[in-house]
Write a protein that holds these residues in place. Structure first.
Motif, short mmCIF file in Angstrom:
data_model
loop_
_atom_site.label_atom_id
_atom_site.label_comp_id
_atom_site.label_asym_id
_atom_site.label_seq_id
_atom_site.Cartn_x
_atom_site.Cartn_y
_atom_site.Cartn_z
N THR A 139 -16.44 41.84 -70.27
CA THR A 139 -15.95 42.26 -71.59
C THR A 139 -14.94 41.27 -72.19
OG1 THR A 139 -14.18 43.62 -70.64
CG2 THR A 139 -16.32 44.68 -70.92
N TRP A 141 -11.70 40.13 -75.13
CA TRP A 141 -10.29 40.46 -75.30
C TRP A 141 -9.97 41.11 -76.65
CZ3 TRP A 141 -9.14 37.99 -79.71
CH2 TRP A 141 -9.94 36.90 -80.05
N GLU A 168 -10.04 37.58 -69.16
CA GLU A 168 -8.86 37.03 -68.47
C GLU A 168 -7.63 37.07 -69.36
OE1 GLU A 168 -11.84 35.82 -69.09
OE2 GLU A 168 -11.91 33.63 -68.95
N SER A 216 -19.31 36.12 -76.40
CA SER A 216 -19.86 35.13 -77.33
C SER A 216 -21.34 34.89 -77.04
CB SER A 216 -19.08 33.82 -77.18
OG SER A 216 -19.25 33.33 -75.87
N THR A 219 -21.88 32.56 -74.00
CA THR A 219 -21.82 33.24 -72.69
C THR A 219 -23.05 34.14 -72.52
OG1 THR A 219 -19.42 33.20 -72.81
CG2 THR A 219 -20.38 34.71 -71.22
N LEU A 238 -23.21 40.34 -78.80
CA LEU A 238 -22.68 38.99 -78.99
C LEU A 238 -22.05 38.78 -80.37
CD1 LEU A 238 -25.67 37.24 -77.18
CD2 LEU A 238 -23.56 38.10 -76.18
N GLU A 369 -19.41 31.46 -86.62
CA GLU A 369 -18.49 32.60 -86.51
C GLU A 369 -17.06 32.07 -86.55
OE1 GLU A 369 -18.38 34.71 -82.69
OE2 GLU A 369 -18.32 36.60 -83.80
N ARG A 448 -26.14 49.47 -78.06
CA ARG A 448 -25.18 50.46 -77.58
C ARG A 448 -25.20 51.63 -78.56
NH1 ARG A 448 -20.14 46.93 -79.03
NH2 ARG A 448 -19.93 46.72 -76.79
P1 NAD Z 1 -16.43 34.97 -74.14
O1 NAD Z 1 -17.92 34.88 -74.19
O2 NAD Z 1 -15.65 33.73 -74.04
O3 NAD Z 1 -15.98 35.87 -72.89
C1 NAD Z 1 -16.46 37.19 -72.72
C2 NAD Z 1 -16.39 37.54 -71.23
O4 NAD Z 1 -17.33 36.75 -70.52
C3 NAD Z 1 -15.04 37.27 -70.59
O5 NAD Z 1 -14.72 38.35 -69.72
C4 NAD Z 1 -15.28 35.99 -69.79
O6 NAD Z 1 -14.44 35.85 -68.67
C5 NAD Z 1 -16.72 36.18 -69.37
N1 NAD Z 1 -17.44 34.93 -69.06
C6 NAD Z 1 -17.22 33.68 -69.54
N2 NAD Z 1 -18.14 32.83 -69.04
C7 NAD Z 1 -18.96 33.54 -68.24
C8 NAD Z 1 -20.12 33.24 -67.47
N3 NAD Z 1 -20.61 31.99 -67.41
N4 NAD Z 1 -20.72 34.23 -66.79
C9 NAD Z 1 -20.26 35.49 -66.84
N5 NAD Z 1 -19.17 35.85 -67.56
C10 NAD Z 1 -18.53 34.89 -68.26
O7 NAD Z 1 -16.02 35.82 -75.42
P2 NAD Z 1 -14.54 36.22 -75.90
O8 NAD Z 1 -13.88 35.01 -76.49
O9 NAD Z 1 -13.84 36.96 -74.83
O10 NAD Z 1 -14.89 37.27 -77.07
C11 NAD Z 1 -15.17 36.89 -78.38
C12 NAD Z 1 -16.67 36.95 -78.66
O11 NAD Z 1 -17.17 38.23 -78.34
C13 NAD Z 1 -16.99 36.74 -80.13
O12 NAD Z 1 -18.12 35.91 -80.25
C14 NAD Z 1 -17.32 38.14 -80.62
O13 NAD Z 1 -18.17 38.19 -81.74
C15 NAD Z 1 -17.97 38.73 -79.41
N6 NAD Z 1 -17.93 40.18 -79.45
C16 NAD Z 1 -19.09 40.86 -79.69
C17 NAD Z 1 -19.07 42.26 -79.79
C18 NAD Z 1 -20.32 43.04 -80.09
O14 NAD Z 1 -20.30 44.25 -79.96
N7 NAD Z 1 -21.41 42.41 -80.50
C19 NAD Z 1 -17.86 42.94 -79.63
C20 NAD Z 1 -16.71 42.21 -79.40
C21 NAD Z 1 -16.74 40.83 -79.30
#
Ligand code: NAD
Length: 499
Positions: A139, A141, A168, A216, A219, A238, A369, A448
């Motif tokens: 999830t 932040w 994190e 994202s 990810t 995402l 984005e 969801r």
């Molecule tokens: P992120 O992808 O950087 O990180 C999300 C999670 O993935 C973190 O817990 C991170 O530690 C983990 N992660 C990172 N690399 C990984 C890997 N290789 N394998 C498994 N886990 C890994 O995203 P973020 O910066 O925490 O959040 C922002 C993004 O989330 C934005 O793009 C936003 O649009 C998206 N988001 C989407 C929704 C939705 O419902 N569609 C909701 C909230 C946020």
């Protein structure tokens, strides 16, 4: 969490407003993650055996405890994210709606369902819904309470044990919420948290029976590839670049204030943030006037009251990206209508609510984005051009249309490539727990909320019972008795299709 002493690497968490360290936590690597999954797997059968209603009642008790403790919860959320009080409250309100929806609907949705058998009278067909086992949640932040628990709620009610890996940047909110679950009686091994970064996330994908990621698109791709290697089911929520269309018959005050609210909610760090606005030419100037009027009233700051509309950004990278998108747009001919300034006087990561005009699709701000408090507005000739431009994106999460003609607006909505579209109130589909929410194109896989958001956490098992009435031994599926039955049913179903 009992295995903390085995790991050495730790990550610090900071308060974005003050820059102070709140605490730190260990990076859990594959051994620790596997141990947590083993404990979850051992605890899951007893959890499943309790039945849907008992599980739902425990989640409802947790939700009530959270609601009663909301002042404390809001403080914990705000400390890790720097967000305003209203955006923290939204997290608690949406958790409440989610628990209420699933607690009341899940017992019916998860009940075994009768289906049409091939040969009525002789046969009975039923579908049973069985939990996957251990479901993992990776999830982000931006809404550290909501996004950590949102999807875990239906997974738990469906009978899975769950393991949550919070971002994190914001693990303490998830820890608070999970501790509260344990306090109301949800067993410790049924809901666990593993802490760490991408490595911990990878280890989770490698060991659970279902993986859900909110994060994202970059990810999402990595998680999908890893899940595919194990052939486990997954869902991905995402990123987005959500468009909002203002038609010429719209109520301009509602449209301008609504667009700003949805663009600046949580300082723009919302997956369903409005990130592009398309306005029909005849009302373009009047709309800009209303936007300026309402934007001037947005209060930015670190105060903890509901009247502060926008707080800090959470990370330096969101500030840098927002500034980069403004710079790129202005270099290509855009004009800053409102805001456009970093505000270090309020805190290191504050940025003004910002509106850009004279933008076009060559600019980053219309393609990538931003995840910051930025609302670009573009003039369009008519509704067709608005829809074409709204669809000119690699993303397809959510969208909104403002119009007084609800019938035309709904028809137009069906032409937009997005998982959901709201009319006259952006982000409302996200708050309507009964309808599925999720992205098309690079915004995600799976849904969801609604029945769809629950049923992804179960494996349908079909059981067909043949009472063997008049059956005779046969060595082929096409024996004379079966052929006769097929012919009979074929004729019968021409007259009565639903038999
Ligand atoms: P992120 O992808 O950087 O990180 C999300 C999670 O993935 C973190 O817990 C991170 O530690 C983990 N992660 C990172 N690399 C990984 C890997 N290789 N394998 C498994 N886990 C890994 O995203 P973020 O910066 O925490 O959040 C922002 C993004 O989330 C934005 O793009 C936003 O649009 C998206 N988001 C989407 C929704 C939705 O419902 N569609 C909701 C909230 C946020």
């Amino acid at each position: 969490m009992a295995v903390f002493e085995q790991v050495t690497e730790r990550i610090a968490v900071t308060d974005p407003v003050t820059g102070e360290t709140i605490g730190d936590f260990p990076v859990m690597l594959p051994d620790e993650v596997c141990a947590a999954v083993d404990r979850a797997r051992a605890a899951q059968p007893a959890w499943e055996a309790r039945g849907t209603s008992e599980r739902a009642a425990l989640l409802a008790a947790w939700n009530n405890a959270l609601w009663d403790d909301q002042a404390n919860a809001i403080q914990i959320i705000r400390r890790e994210t720097g967000k305003n009080r209203g955006s923290a409250y939204v997290e608690i309100a949406l958790i409440d709606s989610t628990v209420q929806y699933y607690a009341s609907h899940a017992p019916r949705l998860l009940r075994p369902q009768s289906r049409r058998p091939a040969f009525p009278i002789r046969q009975r067909a039923r579908v049973y819904y069985k939990p996957h086992g251990v479901a993992g949640f990776i999830t982000p932040w931006n809404y550290p309470l909501l996004n950590a628990l949102f999807d875990a709620i239906p997974a738990l009610i469906a009978g899975n044990a769950v393991i949550i890996k919070p971002s994190e940047a914001t693990p303490f909110t998830a820890k608070y919420a999970i501790d509260l679950m344990h306090r109301v009686g949800i067993p410790r091994d049924v809901v666990q948290m593993v802490t760490g970064d991408g490595r911990t996330g990878e280890a989770l994908v490698d060991s659970v029976d279902y993986i859900s990621l909110t994060g994202s698109t970059a990810t999402g791709r990595k998680v999908a590839v890893r899940a595919a290697q194990r052939l486990i089911p997954y869902s991905l929520e995402l990123g987005g670049k959500d468009p909002l269309i203002v038609l010429k018959d719209a109520d301009l005050d509602l449209a301008a204030s609504g667009a700003l609210t949805a663009a600046m909610e949580n300082a723009g760090q919302t997956c369903v943030s409005i990130e592009r606005v398309y306005v029909e030419a005849p009302i373009y100037d009047a709309f800009l006037d209303r936007v300026q009027h309402y934007a001037a009233q947005i209060k930015l700051g670190a105060e903890s009251d509901f009247d502060t509309h926008m707080g800090s950004l959470t990370h330096a990278r969101e500030l840098e990206r927002t500034e980069d998108h403004v710079r790129d747009a202005v270099e290509k001919g855009a004009r800053v209508l409102v805001g456009g300034r970093h505000r270090p006087d309020l805190g290191p990561l504050f940025y003004e609510p910002t509106v850009l005009v004279d933008v076009d699709h060559s600019m980053k701000v219309m393609q990538e984005e931003t995840f910051g408090p930025l609302m670009p507005i573009m003039r369009v000739a008519d509704a067709d051009e608005a829809v074409r431009l709204a669809n000119d994106s690699s993303y397809g999460l959510s969208a909104c249309i403002y119009t007084r003609d609800l019938k035309r607006g709904e028809q137009l909505a069906t032409r937009i490539e997005a998982g959901d579209v709201a009319l006259n109130r952006p982000q409302m589909t996200f708050g309507t727990i009964s309808v599925p929410m999720g992205g098309v194109k690079t915004s995600g896989v799976g849904r969801r909320n609604g029945p769809e958001g629950l049923l992804r956490f179960v494996k349908p098992q079909s059981i067909v019972v043949d009472n063997a009435l008049l059956a005779k031994p046969a060595l082929t599926q096409a024996d004379s008795m079966t052929r006769m039955g097929v012919n009979f049913m074929r004729r019968l179903r021409r007259l009565f299709p639903f038999v």
